[in-house]
Design a protein around this motif. Structure first.
Motif, PDB file in Angstrom:
ATOM      1  N   GLY A   1       0.761  -1.384  -0.032  1.00 38.99           N
ATOM      2  CA  GLY A   1       0.033  -0.147  -0.103  1.00 38.99           C
ATOM      3  C   GLY A   1       0.934   1.269  -0.010  1.00 38.99           C
ATOM      4  O   GLY A   1       0.602   2.172  -0.646  1.00 38.99           O
ATOM      5  N   ASP A   2       1.797   1.266   0.837  1.00 37.59           N
ATOM      6  CA  ASP A   2       2.818   2.166   0.830  1.00 37.59           C
ATOM      7  C   ASP A   2       3.730   2.511  -0.535  1.00 37.59           C
ATOM      8  O   ASP A   2       3.637   3.626  -0.933  1.00 37.59           O
ATOM      9  CB  ASP A   2       3.770   2.172   1.979  1.00 37.59           C
ATOM     10  N   PHE A   3       3.860   1.552  -1.107  1.00 38.74           N
ATOM     11  CA  PHE A   3       4.511   1.501  -2.198  1.00 38.74           C
ATOM     12  C   PHE A   3       3.370   2.211  -3.492  1.00 38.74           C
ATOM     13  O   PHE A   3       3.977   3.020  -4.184  1.00 38.74           O
ATOM     14  CB  PHE A   3       5.010   0.128  -2.878  1.00 38.74           C
ATOM     15  N   LEU A   4       2.285   1.794  -3.481  1.00 42.94           N
ATOM     16  CA  LEU A   4       1.363   2.347  -4.374  1.00 42.94           C
ATOM     17  C   LEU A   4       1.179   3.629  -4.165  1.00 42.94           C
ATOM     18  O   LEU A   4       1.032   4.294  -5.214  1.00 42.94           O
ATOM     19  CB  LEU A   4       0.033   1.465  -4.319  1.00 42.94           C
ATOM     20  N   LEU A   5       1.058   4.139  -2.941  1.00 44.98           N
ATOM     21  CA  LEU A   5       0.646   5.258  -2.532  1.00 44.98           C
ATOM     22  C   LEU A   5       1.787   6.338  -2.975  1.00 44.98           C
ATOM     23  O   LEU A   5       1.545   7.202  -3.464  1.00 44.98           O
ATOM     24  CB  LEU A   5       0.525   5.510  -1.191  1.00 44.98           C
ATOM     25  N   GLN A   6       3.046   5.931  -2.733  1.00 48.53           N
ATOM     26  CA  GLN A   6       4.320   7.003  -3.388  1.00 48.53           C
ATOM     27  C   GLN A   6       4.335   6.822  -4.791  1.00 48.53           C
ATOM     28  O   GLN A   6       4.341   7.828  -5.227  1.00 48.53           O
ATOM     29  CB  GLN A   6       5.591   6.359  -2.676  1.00 48.53           C
ATOM     30  N   ASN A   7       3.994   5.885  -5.393  1.00 47.39           N
ATOM     31  CA  ASN A   7       3.930   5.846  -6.934  1.00 47.39           C
ATOM     32  C   ASN A   7       2.685   6.866  -7.322  1.00 47.39           C
ATOM     33  O   ASN A   7       3.007   7.728  -8.230  1.00 47.39           O
ATOM     34  CB  ASN A   7       3.599   4.496  -7.396  1.00 47.39           C
ATOM     35  N   TYR A   8       1.552   6.932  -6.515  1.00 48.22           N
ATOM     36  CA  TYR A   8       0.578   7.504  -6.997  1.00 48.22           C
ATOM     37  C   TYR A   8       0.908   8.914  -6.781  1.00 48.22           C
ATOM     38  O   TYR A   8       0.536   9.980  -7.725  1.00 48.22           O
ATOM     39  CB  TYR A   8      -0.904   7.142  -6.377  1.00 48.22           C
ATOM     40  N   LYS A   9       1.434   9.395  -5.545  1.00 44.99           N
ATOM     41  CA  LYS A   9       2.031  10.531  -5.406  1.00 44.99           C
ATOM     42  C   LYS A   9       2.882  11.329  -6.332  1.00 44.99           C
ATOM     43  O   LYS A   9       3.067  12.262  -6.936  1.00 44.99           O
ATOM     44  CB  LYS A   9       2.484  10.833  -3.880  1.00 44.99           C
ATOM     45  N   GLN A  10       3.872  10.443  -6.749  1.00 44.55           N
ATOM     46  CA  GLN A  10       5.110  10.667  -7.673  1.00 44.55           C
ATOM     47  C   GLN A  10       4.206  11.139  -9.006  1.00 44.55           C
ATOM     48  O   GLN A  10       4.528  11.912  -9.823  1.00 44.55           O
ATOM     49  CB  GLN A  10       5.637   9.725  -7.792  1.00 44.55           C
ATOM     50  N   ALA A  11       3.368  10.168  -9.385  1.00 43.89           N
ATOM     51  CA  ALA A  11       2.630  10.255 -10.895  1.00 43.89           C
ATOM     52  C   ALA A  11       1.648  11.875 -10.919  1.00 43.89           C
ATOM     53  O   ALA A  11       1.891  12.247 -11.643  1.00 43.89           O
ATOM     54  CB  ALA A  11       1.539   9.145 -10.948  1.00 43.89           C
TER      55      ALA A  11
END
Length: 112
Positions: free
Chosen positions: A38-48
């Motif tokens: 979840g953290d990984f996906l959240l960080q990718n979403y924020k980066q996008a």
């Protein structure tokens, strides 16, 4: 052979560590840690979102300085798509003649 297996296992562990995944080489099961994934996906979403914002601002600055609009970009994309779809089937005769001419010159220079 065992050293290769150990190397692959280490690469897999390193690669999937940030996802909270562990994939053993010997046909084991995949385990996921929901929090880490979840953290990984959240960080990718924020980066996008950040990249999208930066590029939108850059695009707006470019449009303002050049006078181009979104309609221009769409038209250029359509024109390029049309050209490429036709070009992959047949090159223009002028281009074919130019390439043939250059190839002939290269042969002449190699013979001299």
């Amino acid at each position: 052979m065992q050293s290769i297996d150990l190397h692959i296992q280490q690469v897999n562990e390193d690669r999937y560590a940030s996802l909270g995944m562990f994939i053993p080489v010997c046909f084991g099961s995949v385990s996921l840690t929901d929090t880490t994934l979840g953290d990984f996906l959240l960080q990718n979403y924020k980066q996008a979102l950040k990249i999208q914002l930066i590029h939108r601002l850059q695009l707006e600055q470019f449009e303002a300085s050049t006078g181009f609009t979104a309609a221009d970009f769409k038209r250029w994309h359509q024109e390029e798509s049309t050209f490429l779809s036709l070009a992959k089937w047949k090159e223009p005769e002028e281009t074919t003649l130019k390439v043939s001419y250059v190839e002939a010159l290269e042969k002449v220079f190699m013979l001299e």
